[in-house]
Scaffold this active site. Structure first.
Site, PDB file in Angstrom:
ATOM      1  N   ARG A 239       0.851  -1.190   0.000  1.00 56.05           N
ATOM      2  CA  ARG A 239       0.000   0.000   0.000  1.00 56.05           C
ATOM      3  C   ARG A 239       0.889   1.243   0.000  1.00 56.05           C
ATOM      4  NH1 ARG A 239      -3.409  -2.706  -1.675  1.00 56.05           N
ATOM      5  NH2 ARG A 239      -5.466  -3.166  -0.828  1.00 56.05           N
ATOM      6  N   GLU A 268      -2.892   7.513  -5.456  1.00 58.79           N
ATOM      7  CA  GLU A 268      -2.903   6.574  -6.559  1.00 58.79           C
ATOM      8  C   GLU A 268      -4.019   6.918  -7.526  1.00 58.79           C
ATOM      9  OE1 GLU A 268      -3.194   2.117  -5.976  1.00 58.79           O
ATOM     10  OE2 GLU A 268      -1.253   2.600  -5.102  1.00 58.79           O
ATOM     11  N   HIS A 287      -0.084  -0.495  -9.876  1.00 58.45           N
ATOM     12  CA  HIS A 287      -0.860  -1.371  -8.978  1.00 58.45           C
ATOM     13  C   HIS A 287      -1.365  -2.612  -9.725  1.00 58.45           C
ATOM     14  CE1 HIS A 287      -3.097  -1.221  -4.899  1.00 58.45           C
ATOM     15  NE2 HIS A 287      -2.893  -2.479  -5.274  1.00 58.45           N
TER      16      HIS A 287
HETATM   17  C1  GLV Z   1      -4.629  -5.285  -4.038  1.00 59.33           C
HETATM   18  O1  GLV Z   1      -3.882  -4.416  -3.735  1.00 59.33           O
HETATM   19  C2  GLV Z   1      -5.460  -5.980  -3.098  1.00 59.33           C
HETATM   20  O2  GLV Z   1      -5.526  -5.595  -1.917  1.00 59.33           O
HETATM   21  O3  GLV Z   1      -6.104  -6.943  -3.522  1.00 59.33           O
END
Ligand code: GLV
Length: 331
Positions: A239, A268, A287
């Site tokens: 994160r 983000e 991500h």
């Molecule tokens: C992705 O970051 C998730 O938490 O699935």
């Protein structure tokens, strides 16, 4: 009896809508970007189930608007976008998709580590731009991996899958910092539990793989980067707010660490003029850790199964607040 309504906040693998439409009226948000807040609220006002992504803020305001809402299923393992206490207080069940993205996230984390250590992206871009003129004895010098020390902050499922790859693949020594000891990792991977500071000073590669909560937010700040070796590589695929982004950029610009790989940022995505896009020795991916065909299909199916259970008044198979069993909506 009218069928329950489910709102899915983006196009996701079709297995989810296929499963859900046998039992419910399903509406899928068609945009490439998430619905804006007021649209989301208006959709939630009519929904019995909400299949959300980590881009949606599920807070008390939204839960209050969702007068019929019984279940929210986040197609993600992380649920830091959801106010769990507020949902629990309102009797709304919350689900997620743990486990299935462990291996793909570990793979991407190792891919970032290799890309930074061997300067893959920088050299690829130079080759593409026509800058490959000769074999350069001093060009693109990176770092070896074999026998190095990796420090993993947060040795849960994903952290352990990363440790396995690095220990068995590159004979790395595993250090970890964690609230609780991990006897399996100590036995099978010769992992050693150390303090956060020891991990920073001793590791060649430092990997952030812990939950985001008030005690972990911004733990990787300028003082943490200064404690790392100058040859260290920092990777965050968990994160964004685990690291303080301006401090990471400053540390890279000052050459205080060798490089960094990020699959997550804060915010983000970063705005178009963010210095993160111009920071040296930084590899950035948008991500994508769970973005494999297989994993996203499994996540979509699990997320749909949570919704179906919630609408049937049954415990969710993958529940975050198992004390909440939603009121039955399906007949
Ligand atoms: C992705 O970051 C998730 O938490 O699935």
């Amino acid at each position: 009896m009218t069928r329950p309504r489910v709102f899915i906040t983006r196009k996701i693998p079709s297995v989810a809508a296929e499963l859900l439409s046998s039992q419910a009226e399903v509406e899928v948000w068609p945009g490439a970007l998430p619905p804006d807040r007021s649209t989301l609220l208006s959709k939630v006002a009519d929904a019995d189930g909400l299949l959300s992504l980590l881009t949606e803020k599920i807070d008390a305001e939204l839960l209050d608007v969702g007068k019929r809402l019984r279940v929210v299923s986040n197609m993600a393992v992380g649920v830091n976008n959801i106010d769990i206490a507020a949902a629990t207080a309102r009797g709304i069940a919350i689900g997620n998709t743990p486990g299935v993205l462990t291996e793909s996230t570990a793979d991407l984390t190792v891919a970032l580590l290799l890309a930074v250590a061997r300067r893959v992206v920088e050299s690829h871009l130079d080759a593409q731009r026509g800058l490959w003129k000769t074999w350069e004895p001093l060009g693109y010098l990176g770092l070896d991996l074999l026998g190095k020390t990796v420090g993993i902050v947060g040795l849960g499922r994903i952290g352990t899958a990363i440790a396995k790859r690095l220990h068995h693949g590159w004979e790395m020594k595993i250090l970890y910092a964690s609230r609780t000891p991990r006897p399996d990792a100590e036995r099978e991977l010769k992992g050693v539990r150390v303090s956060f500071d020891e991990l920073l000073t001793q590791s060649d590669f430092v990997i952030a793989m812990t939950d985001l909560n008030p005690s972990t937010q911004y733990v990787f700040d300028r003082s943490a980067f200064r404690k790392m070796k100058r040859s260290a590589v920092f990777i965050n695929s968990a994160r964004g707010p685990l690291h303080r982004q301006e401090d990471l950029i400053a540390a890279l610009e000052a050459g205080e660490i060798f490089g960094a790989g990020l699959d997550v940022t804060d915010p983000e995505p970063p705005p178009p003029d963010d210095p993160i896009y111009r920071t040296p020795r930084l590899v950035l991916t948008p991500h994508i850790a769970s973005a494999t065909i297989e994993t996203r299909n499994r996540m979509a199916e699990m997320a749909a199964r949570n919704i179906l259970a919630g609408l049937s008044g049954e415990p969710l198979p993958f529940s975050i607040n198992p004390d909440v069993v939603p009121r039955k909506t399906l007949q």
